[in-house]
Design a protein around this motif. Structure first.
Motif, short mmCIF file in Angstrom:
data_model
loop_
_atom_site.label_atom_id
_atom_site.label_comp_id
_atom_site.label_asym_id
_atom_site.label_seq_id
_atom_site.Cartn_x
_atom_site.Cartn_y
_atom_site.Cartn_z
N GLY A 142 0.85 -1.18 0.00
CA GLY A 142 0.00 0.00 0.00
C GLY A 142 0.89 1.23 0.00
O GLY A 142 2.09 1.15 0.27
N PHE A 143 0.32 2.39 -0.33
CA PHE A 143 1.09 3.62 -0.29
C PHE A 143 1.29 4.09 1.14
O PHE A 143 0.40 3.94 1.98
CB PHE A 143 0.39 4.73 -1.10
N MET A 144 2.46 4.63 1.39
CA MET A 144 2.77 5.24 2.67
C MET A 144 3.62 6.47 2.38
O MET A 144 4.65 6.36 1.70
CB MET A 144 3.51 4.27 3.57
N ASN A 145 3.15 7.62 2.82
CA ASN A 145 3.85 8.88 2.55
C ASN A 145 4.11 9.08 1.05
O ASN A 145 5.17 9.54 0.65
CB ASN A 145 5.17 8.97 3.32
N GLY A 146 3.12 8.67 0.24
CA GLY A 146 3.19 8.90 -1.20
C GLY A 146 4.04 7.94 -1.99
O GLY A 146 4.26 8.13 -3.18
N ILE A 147 4.50 6.85 -1.35
CA ILE A 147 5.39 5.90 -2.03
C ILE A 147 4.90 4.47 -1.78
O ILE A 147 4.47 4.13 -0.68
CB ILE A 147 6.84 6.06 -1.53
N ALA A 148 4.98 3.62 -2.81
CA ALA A 148 4.65 2.19 -2.68
C ALA A 148 5.79 1.38 -3.27
O ALA A 148 6.55 1.85 -4.12
CB ALA A 148 3.35 1.86 -3.41
N VAL A 149 5.91 0.14 -2.80
CA VAL A 149 6.89 -0.81 -3.34
C VAL A 149 6.14 -1.71 -4.31
O VAL A 149 5.05 -2.19 -4.01
CB VAL A 149 7.51 -1.67 -2.22
N VAL A 150 6.72 -1.94 -5.50
CA VAL A 150 6.09 -2.80 -6.50
C VAL A 150 7.13 -3.73 -7.13
O VAL A 150 8.34 -3.47 -7.06
CB VAL A 150 5.41 -1.97 -7.62
N ARG A 151 6.62 -4.78 -7.73
CA ARG A 151 7.47 -5.68 -8.53
C ARG A 151 6.63 -6.12 -9.73
O ARG A 151 5.48 -6.53 -9.58
CB ARG A 151 7.93 -6.88 -7.72
N ASP A 152 7.22 -6.05 -10.92
CA ASP A 152 6.50 -6.39 -12.15
C ASP A 152 6.25 -7.88 -12.30
O ASP A 152 5.17 -8.29 -12.71
CB ASP A 152 7.28 -5.90 -13.37
N ASN A 153 7.25 -8.70 -12.01
CA ASN A 153 7.12 -10.15 -12.12
C ASN A 153 8.19 -10.81 -11.27
O ASN A 153 9.03 -10.14 -10.68
CB ASN A 153 7.21 -10.60 -13.59
N PHE A 155 10.44 1.44 -5.96
CA PHE A 155 9.46 2.37 -5.43
C PHE A 155 8.80 3.13 -6.57
O PHE A 155 9.44 3.46 -7.57
CB PHE A 155 10.12 3.40 -4.50
N ILE A 156 7.49 3.42 -6.40
CA ILE A 156 6.78 4.32 -7.32
C ILE A 156 6.08 5.38 -6.49
O ILE A 156 5.81 5.19 -5.31
CB ILE A 156 5.75 3.57 -8.20
N ASN A 157 5.78 6.52 -7.15
CA ASN A 157 4.97 7.54 -6.49
C ASN A 157 3.51 7.36 -6.91
O ASN A 157 3.19 6.41 -7.64
CB ASN A 157 5.50 8.95 -6.79
N LYS A 158 2.64 8.25 -6.48
CA LYS A 158 1.20 8.08 -6.72
C LYS A 158 0.78 8.28 -8.17
O LYS A 158 -0.36 8.01 -8.52
CB LYS A 158 0.40 9.01 -5.82
#
Length: 159
Positions: free
Chosen positions: A95-106, A113-116
């Motif tokens: 989930g986002f926290m302080n405008g940043i989330a952790v993601v992985r494509d595959n 990290f990505i922003n909103k």
């Protein structure tokens, strides 16, 4: 007889939300609720108005102004108004926290990290690792971050 859910008052003899959903979750902050209809999820407000369209396989926790949504394509994000801000495309997200989330494509890709708005934030300068043997947690500098994965592994929330 169909078993649908809504919210009706027996004391006042009126229906608050028409009985039309397969499942209605508790209202977040007494304002919004995730609902399910025909195996799809969406979000409604207290008046029964659809806020997030009922088209997702799953909608998870509202954090930092964003819903985590999942479709057949993966996880993405929708804002409070239900606009799909970042289309479903990721295998695992926090989930986002302080405008940043952790993601992985595959599975073969690194975490980042990505922003909103979905913009990648300098992926090489962060120490992010995914530990499958520790309950599927995502770590950032040895701090646990929540995650959601498309293979329905355990979800862990920020602490």
């Amino acid at each position: 007889m169909s078993e649908k859910n809504g919210d009706s008052s027996t004391e006042m003899d009126f229906e608050v939300i028409p009985v039309q959903y397969d499942n209605v979750q508790n209202f977040y902050g007494n304002r919004l609720s995730v609902v399910f209809k025909d195996d799809k999820a969406g979000v409604i407000d207290l008046n029964g108005n659809i806020v997030v369209p009922i088209r997702y396989n799953e909608i998870r926790r509202f954090m930092d102004g964003m819903w985590v949504v999942r479709s057949d394509e993966g996880f993405g994000f929708a804002n409070y108004e239900g606009e799909e801000v970042i289309p479903p495309q990721y295998e695992i997200v926090s989930g986002f926290m302080n405008g940043i989330a952790v993601v992985r494509d595959n599975e073969d890709a690194p975490f980042y990290f990505i922003n909103k708005s979905g913009k990648v934030i300098n992926e090489t300068s962060y120490n992010i690792r995914y530990d499958v043997y520790d309950g599927g947690m995502i770590y950032h500098d040895d701090v646990y971050l929540e995650h959601h994965s498309t293979d329905n592994r355990r979800s862990l929330y920020s602490r």
